[in-house]
Design a protein around this motif. Structure first.
Motif, PDB file in Angstrom:
ATOM      1  N   GLN A 299     -44.482   0.282  19.221  1.00  0.00           N
ATOM      2  CA  GLN A 299     -44.435   1.658  19.692  1.00  0.00           C
ATOM      3  C   GLN A 299     -43.112   1.938  20.407  1.00  0.00           C
ATOM      4  O   GLN A 299     -42.589   1.111  21.134  1.00  0.00           O
ATOM      5  N   ASP A 302     -40.213   5.388  24.560  1.00  0.00           N
ATOM      6  CA  ASP A 302     -40.315   6.763  25.061  1.00  0.00           C
ATOM      7  C   ASP A 302     -41.733   7.286  24.920  1.00  0.00           C
ATOM      8  O   ASP A 302     -42.256   7.968  25.818  1.00  0.00           O
ATOM      9  N   ASP A 303     -42.372   6.964  23.787  1.00  0.00           N
ATOM     10  CA  ASP A 303     -43.763   7.394  23.585  1.00  0.00           C
ATOM     11  C   ASP A 303     -44.695   6.675  24.557  1.00  0.00           C
ATOM     12  O   ASP A 303     -45.655   7.267  25.076  1.00  0.00           O
ATOM     13  N   TYR A 304     -44.408   5.398  24.787  1.00  0.00           N
ATOM     14  CA  TYR A 304     -45.241   4.629  25.734  1.00  0.00           C
ATOM     15  C   TYR A 304     -45.179   5.233  27.136  1.00  0.00           C
ATOM     16  O   TYR A 304     -46.211   5.390  27.808  1.00  0.00           O
ATOM     17  N   GLU A 306     -44.338   8.319  27.918  1.00  0.00           N
ATOM     18  CA  GLU A 306     -44.911   9.666  27.916  1.00  0.00           C
ATOM     19  C   GLU A 306     -46.428   9.627  28.031  1.00  0.00           C
ATOM     20  O   GLU A 306     -47.033  10.516  28.639  1.00  0.00           O
ATOM     21  N   GLU A 307     -47.051   8.580  27.484  1.00  0.00           N
ATOM     22  CA  GLU A 307     -48.511   8.458  27.529  1.00  0.00           C
ATOM     23  C   GLU A 307     -48.986   7.598  28.683  1.00  0.00           C
ATOM     24  O   GLU A 307     -50.193   7.360  28.827  1.00  0.00           O
ATOM     25  N   ALA A 308     -48.070   7.122  29.530  1.00  0.00           N
ATOM     26  CA  ALA A 308     -48.424   6.176  30.596  1.00  0.00           C
ATOM     27  C   ALA A 308     -49.147   6.867  31.743  1.00  0.00           C
ATOM     28  O   ALA A 308     -49.183   8.101  31.853  1.00  0.00           O
ATOM     29  N   HIS A 309     -49.703   6.036  32.624  1.00  0.00           N
ATOM     30  CA  HIS A 309     -50.378   6.520  33.830  1.00  0.00           C
ATOM     31  C   HIS A 309     -49.390   7.283  34.699  1.00  0.00           C
ATOM     32  O   HIS A 309     -48.196   6.971  34.741  1.00  0.00           O
ATOM     33  N   GLN A 313     -45.301   6.822  35.659  1.00  0.00           N
ATOM     34  CA  GLN A 313     -44.306   7.867  35.436  1.00  0.00           C
ATOM     35  C   GLN A 313     -43.593   8.225  36.737  1.00  0.00           C
ATOM     36  O   GLN A 313     -42.382   8.472  36.748  1.00  0.00           O
TER      37      GLN A 313
END
Length: 393
Positions: A299, A302-304, A306-309, A313
Motif C-alpha cells: 500500500q 500516503d494512502d496509509y 490518510e486512513e490512519a488513526h 495523523q
C-alpha cells in the motif's frame, strides 16, 4: 345572557358572633330567589326564612359558588359587605395564593436561568478548548517558521559536511533494520545484503555508525527504547545518544512500524518531547518501516497515512508533515534504493532549512556530552582489547 351579573349584599350580622354578612337578594341573568342547599348547613349556611345567614368563611365560599352556578354566570361580581373578619380572611387567602403563584413562577424562572447558564458555561468551555488548540498549533507553526528564518551561525568545514541522525522509537519498530539498509545503500552498495533485512536482534545500547555519501559524512545513531514500561526515562541512554551524535544531532528519525500503532506509539511523541524538549518536532522526520513480505504491491504510504488513526495523523502533523517509508524485506528490496534516496533528500532538505545548524538542547552541556562520548569510546576500546586477548589465548 348578560356579560356581567351582580349580587346585591347588605350587612346583617348575628348578634353573638358577627363573622360575616347576609345575602338578601340575587340579581343576575336569571332573576330567581336563591337558597342554600340543605347539605350546606354543615358549612355554616342557614336559611331563617327572611334571610340567608352565612356564619363561616367556608360557608361563604361554598355559597358564593352556588350563586355563580344558579346565575349561570361564572364571571358573577359581588358587591356589598361580607363582614370584617370574613373579608380579611378571604383577602389573606388570596394573598397566600398570590405568594404561592409568585414562588412557583420564580422557581420556574430560576430553573430556566440555571439551565441557560449551564449551557452557556458548556459552550464557553468548548470555545476555550478550541481556542487553546488553535493557539498551540499557531505557536508550533510560528516557532518552526522563526527557526527557518533565523540566521544561522557558521560552523567549521568539518561540521558543515557532516549530517548526524538519531533513530528513535519503540523496541521492534525496525530502527536497526532501517539503519543498516540506509548504510548499505548510502555507501553505494546497491545489492542489499540479505543479512541486513528483516528484524534484527534487540538493541541494548546506543551505537554510532558512519558512512560517506557525496563528499559528506552521514552519522547514524541507533538507540534502544529510551524509557521503561512505566514511562520512566533512562537518563544514561539519552545522554549516550546525544553524545554519540556530535556534532549533531541534525535530524531525529521517529521510527514507526507500518500496521502497528498501539498505546505506546500514541504516547511516544510526548515521551520524546519530555526528554529532548518541544523543539524536537522541528528536527523530526517520521519514518515508517514495513516488514510486509508478500508478493503483492504494498500500500502507498500516503494512502496509509490518510486512513490512519487521528492520533497518528496528529503526530505526523506536529513533525511538520514530514514522513517517508522503508521496506526492509527481501521480496521488496527493489523498492529500497528509491526509498532511501527520497529519505536522504528529505534529511538534507530539513538540515538546509536550519542552515546546517544542529539541534541545541540545553539539557546537557557540550562539555558533559564530549566527556560522555570519550568515556564510551574508551569502554569500547577496552572491550575490543579484551576480545583480542581472548582470541589470542
Amino acid at each position: 345572557m348578560s356579560t356581567q351579573s351582580s349580587i346585591a349584599m347588605s350587612a346583617c350580622f348575628e348578634t353573638e358572633n358577627p363573622v360575616c354578612g347576609v345575602i338578601l337578594s340575587c340579581q343576575g341573568s336569571q332573576s330567581r330567589p336563591v337558597a342554600p342547599a340543605e347539605d350546606m348547613a354543615q358549612d355554616g349556611v342557614t336559611n331563617t326564612g327572611q334571610m340567608i345567614v352565612v356564619s363561616t368563611v367556608e360557608g361563604w365560599l361554598s355559597f358564593k359558588s352556588l350563586l355563580q352556578h344558579c346565575s349561570g354566570d361564572k364571571n358573577l361580581q359581588f358587591s356589598g359587605l361580607m363582614g370584617p373578619e370574613a373579608e380579611a380572611e378571604e383577602r389573606e387567602q388570596e394573598f397566600e395564593l398570590n405568594v404561592l403563584q409568585q414562588e412557583e413562577r420564580r422557581e420556574r424562572e430560576m430553573e430556566e436561568l440555571t439551565a441557560k447558564h449551564a449551557e452557556e458555561r458548556k459552550k464557553e468551555a468548548s470555545e476555550r478548548m478550541q481556542y487553546g488548540k488553535k493557539k498551540e498549533n499557531s505557536k508550533e507553526a510560528m516557532i518552526s517558521h522563526r527557526a527557518m528564518l533565523q540566521p544561522k551561525n557558521p560552523t567549521d568545514d568539518e561540521n558543515t559536511k557532516t549530517t548526524s541522525v538519531i533513530l528513535l522509537g519503540l523496541s521492534g519498530s525496525g530502527k536497526s533494520s532501517a539503519l543498516n539498509l540506509i548504510l548499505e545503500i548510502a555507501g553505494n552498495q546497491y545489492f542489499v545484503n540479505e543479512s541486513t533485512l528483516g528484524n534484527s536482534l534487540p538493541t541494548l545500547s546506543c551505537e554510532r555508525k558512519e558512512v560517506f555519501k557525496s563528499g559528506r559524512k552521514l552519522i547514524l545513531v541507533d538507540t534502544p527504547e529510551l524509557w521503561d514500561e512505566d514511562g520512566v526515562e533512562n537518563l544514561d541512554l539519552v545522554k549516550d545518544c546525544l553524545s554519540l551524535s556530535l556534532p549533531g544531532p541534525h535530524v531525529f528519525l521517529v521510527v514507526l512500524q507500518v500496521g502497528r500503532f498501539t498505546h505506546g506509539e500514541c504516547e511516544m511523541l510526548v515521551q520524546l518531547q519530555k526528554m529532548f524538549g518541544r523543539e524536537l518536532t522541528e528536527y523530526a522526520i517520521v519514518l515508517f518501516v514495513s516488514f510486509d513480505d508478500s508478493q503483492q504491491r504494498p500500500q502507498r504510504i500516503d494512502d496509509y497515512v490518510e486512513e490512519a488513526h487521528v492520533t497518528l495523523q496528529d503526530l505526523i502533523r506536529k513533525c511538520g508533515s514530514r514522513f517517508y517509508e522503508l521496506n526492509v524485506t527481501k521480496s521488496q528490496s527493489a523498492l529500497s534504493f528509491p526509498q532511501v534516496k527520497d529519505l536522504l533528500l528529505g534529511i538534507n532538505k530539513l538540515v538546509a532549512s536550519h542552515g546546517g545548524q544542529a539541534y541545541s538542547g540545553r539539557r546537557f552541556s557540550m562539555q558533559e556530552l564530549r566527556e560522555r562520548r570519550k568515556h564510551i569510546e574508551e569502554m569500547k576500546e577496552g572491550a575490543l582489547e579484551n576480545d583480542s586477548l581472548l582470541r589470542d589465548s
